[in-house]
Design a protein around this motif. Structure first.
Motif, short mmCIF file in Angstrom:
data_model
loop_
_atom_site.label_atom_id
_atom_site.label_comp_id
_atom_site.label_asym_id
_atom_site.label_seq_id
_atom_site.Cartn_x
_atom_site.Cartn_y
_atom_site.Cartn_z
N LEU A 15 52.80 43.02 84.00
CA LEU A 15 53.83 43.94 83.51
C LEU A 15 53.69 44.17 82.02
O LEU A 15 53.90 45.28 81.52
CB LEU A 15 55.22 43.39 83.84
N HIS A 16 53.34 43.12 81.29
CA HIS A 16 53.14 43.24 79.84
C HIS A 16 51.98 44.18 79.53
O HIS A 16 51.97 44.84 78.49
CB HIS A 16 52.89 41.87 79.22
N SER B 166 59.05 40.74 106.08
CA SER B 166 57.82 40.17 105.55
C SER B 166 57.51 40.69 104.16
O SER B 166 56.61 40.21 103.51
CB SER B 166 56.67 40.52 106.50
N ARG B 167 58.24 41.70 103.71
CA ARG B 167 58.01 42.27 102.40
C ARG B 167 58.82 41.50 101.36
O ARG B 167 60.00 41.27 101.54
CB ARG B 167 58.40 43.75 102.36
N GLN B 168 58.19 41.16 100.27
CA GLN B 168 58.90 40.45 99.22
C GLN B 168 58.72 41.19 97.92
O GLN B 168 57.61 41.50 97.51
CB GLN B 168 58.37 39.02 99.09
N LYS B 169 59.83 41.51 97.29
CA LYS B 169 59.81 42.23 96.03
C LYS B 169 60.80 41.58 95.07
O LYS B 169 61.69 40.85 95.48
CB LYS B 169 60.15 43.71 96.24
N TYR B 170 60.65 41.87 93.79
CA TYR B 170 61.57 41.33 92.81
C TYR B 170 61.81 42.37 91.73
O TYR B 170 61.19 43.45 91.72
CB TYR B 170 61.03 40.03 92.21
N SER B 171 62.72 42.09 90.83
CA SER B 171 63.03 43.01 89.74
C SER B 171 63.20 42.23 88.45
O SER B 171 63.53 41.04 88.48
CB SER B 171 64.31 43.81 90.06
N VAL B 172 62.96 42.90 87.33
CA VAL B 172 63.10 42.28 86.02
C VAL B 172 63.72 43.26 85.04
O VAL B 172 63.74 44.47 85.27
CB VAL B 172 61.73 41.81 85.44
N LEU B 173 64.23 42.73 83.96
CA LEU B 173 64.68 43.54 82.83
C LEU B 173 63.65 43.40 81.73
O LEU B 173 63.27 42.28 81.36
CB LEU B 173 66.05 43.09 82.34
N ALA B 174 63.19 44.53 81.20
CA ALA B 174 62.32 44.53 80.03
C ALA B 174 63.23 44.75 78.81
O ALA B 174 63.86 45.80 78.68
CB ALA B 174 61.27 45.63 80.12
N MET B 175 63.34 43.74 77.96
CA MET B 175 64.29 43.77 76.84
C MET B 175 63.56 44.00 75.52
O MET B 175 62.64 43.26 75.17
CB MET B 175 65.08 42.46 76.82
N PHE B 176 64.00 45.05 74.79
CA PHE B 176 63.39 45.44 73.53
C PHE B 176 64.33 45.15 72.37
O PHE B 176 65.50 44.80 72.56
CB PHE B 176 63.03 46.92 73.56
N LYS B 177 63.83 45.33 71.14
CA LYS B 177 64.64 45.04 69.95
C LYS B 177 65.74 46.07 69.75
O LYS B 177 66.81 45.76 69.23
CB LYS B 177 63.74 45.00 68.71
#
Length: 490
Positions: free
Chosen positions: A336-337, A356-367
């Motif tokens: 992701l980076h 059977s599907r596995q997914k995830y989510s993230v927050l991309a945090m900026f200044k």
């Protein structure tokens, strides 16, 4: 256990057997298929789908288990089903003479998102399922308590309970405790939770201690209230049947079901005060009291009309984030980076599992918001709007392993009117650029073939992504249909 198996409906028995299969559990006659070979001499294991077997066959298999841990596991699963069936049957029977409190429970259970958001893994070891006690007395109880929890991010990407508060109908605090996480903490989220590592020094209260207190508070059919209550129950690892979710019982006018009002908006519009000022951390007592006040206002004054949609003020800290979702679990955060430019920090959200599907989510945090906006613009992808009007892109890319993957990147806020005009121009430009590019590459046959190949790969990824979305929607609809069938007694 025999009595519970005899009274359980087929849906509950089917799920229990399927869970036993998934966990590889074996009774005195082996696993499910081994049992069928001895139980059914005609068809044996050739008819192994539990849904196609009779309740007697399902119950007979479950009766072959004699270990105490196995029996406790089945008891928890069956109790969870029994609680929900009891509540739904009571609502159906007393629909013409229900209390206002019970009506709000019904509105929560009838919400289209309930079957999806409140589908908990209650059978897992740390979870508890509350008991309703005596049937009629428990289901007629008008006693209510409201809860709010704070969670920290653990090193394994999951969340752990760090604080919980419960208030009663009179806004008296019944429980207000800091909780020692049972895993290593990666981020205390102090700006949100208001809790730092030093605050937990000397704290010995565990999740199990809180569950014990909650079981006592929720005994005798007490109704549990919260805003986005499913998140609190997930943190508490408690499955409770009688709930009121304030994000379900108040609705926006002419909006998608996923568009739900925030706690702060409801307090401003209905209670005429702000829960917190911008930038202030959450306060469990304040949030629990706010949820209780909203329910009391609903009971006393109605508020049945849809709420006007207004542009809620979004804190600058939220604007400085991008939401990355539907990320395949096989994609490590290091990738992701490489895709998202800028100086950012990745914060895990709760992983989601669909079969059977596995997914995830993230927050991309900026200044700051400017860096977040620039990073969004720099990413190549198909620009579109989500159901709430927030711009997002579908990104397709190649992993370092050579595999292809895709996910969505979305802004946290809707675009203002001027930006929307610009967005439409950019979408139009995308089409014009594509047309212009196609004219140019007609002069070069080899380049055309290469571009076509790339386009086909990208189109396949997009179609796969959309197929996954549709499968998720279908899965959600199946759960809703199943609940409706149970409610109608079909």
């Amino acid at each position: 256990m025999d009595a519970k198996l005899a009274s359980a409906d087929k849906l509950a028995l089917v799920e229990t057997v399927k869970l036993a299969q998934q966990r590889g559990m074996k009774g005195d006659k082996g696993g499910w298929k081994e049992f069928l070979k001895s139980y059914d001499k005609k068809f044996g294991a050739s008819l192994s789908d539990p849904a196609r077997r009779s309740p007697d066959a399902l119950a007979a298999f479950l009766k072959t288990f004699t270990k105490e841990d196995d029996i406790k596991f089945f008891d928890k699963v069956l109790r969870c089903h029994a609680n929900r069936e009891l509540v739904e049957a009571f609502m159906k029977k007393c629909s013409d003479n229900e209390s206002v409190e019970q009506r709000l429970v019904r509105l929560t259970l009838e919400h289209p998102r309930y079957a999806f958001d409140y589908c908990f893994p209650s059978h897992e070891e740390e979870w508890i399922v509350t008991k309703l006690g005596q049937k009629h007395k428990a289901l007629r109880s008008e006693e209510m308590v409201a809860v709010d929890c704070e969670m920290v991010l653990c090193e394994d990407g999951t969340e752990a309970l760090v604080k919980v508060c419960v208030v009663d109908r009179n806004l008296q605090v019944k429980l207000n405790e800091l909780v020692k996480p049972n895993k290593k903490v990666a981020d205390y989220r102090t700006d949100i939770t208001g809790i730092a590592a030093k605050d937990l020094e000397g704290i010995s209260c565990s999740l199990a201690d809180i569950q014990k207190s909650m079981k006592k508070i929720l005994s005798h059919g007490t109704i549990l209230i919260g805003h986005g209550l499913n998140n609190d129950l997930q943190a508490l690892k408690i499955d409770h049947a009688r709930v009121i979710d304030t994000s379900f019982i108040f609705k926006y006018e002419d909006q998608h079901i996923n568009r739900r009002p925030s706690l702060n908006y409801l307090c401003k519009y209905i209670l005429h005060y702000e829960v917190r000022k911008e930038g202030d951390p959450h306060n469990c007592v304040d949030d629990a009291c706010a949820a209780m006040k909203l329910v009391i206002a609903k009971i006393e004054r109605g508020f049945d009309q849809p709420l006007p949609l207004v542009n809620e003020d979004v804190p600058e800290s939220e604007k400085a984030k991008l939401f990355l979702h539907r990320i395949p679990i096989t994609v490590p955060t290091e990738e992701l980076h490489k895709i998202i430019s800028g100086d950012l920090k990745i914060e895990f959200q709760q992983p989601i599992r669909k079969g059977s599907r596995q997914k995830y989510s993230v927050l991309a945090m900026f200044k700051n918001p400017e860096e977040a906006s620039q990073a969004f613009d720099d990413v190549e992808g198909d620009l579109e709007m989500d159901s709430s009007g927030r711009p997002q892109k579908l990104i397709s890319f190649q992993l370092s392993t050579g595999e292809t993957a895709s996910f969505y990147i979305r802004k946290m806020v809707k675009e203002d009117p001027m930006t929307k005009v610009s967005l439409k121009k950019r979408l139009s430009n995308q089409v014009n650029d594509s047309l212009g590019d196609s004219k140019k590459i007609k002069t070069d046959i080899e380049l055309l073939k290469e571009c076509q190949c790339d386009n086909y790969v990208k189109e396949i990824e997009i179609l796969n992504q959309r197929l996954t979305q549709k499968e998720d929607e279908i899965s959600n609809l199946h759960k809703i249909i199943s609940n409706l069938v149970r409610k109608q007694g079909l």
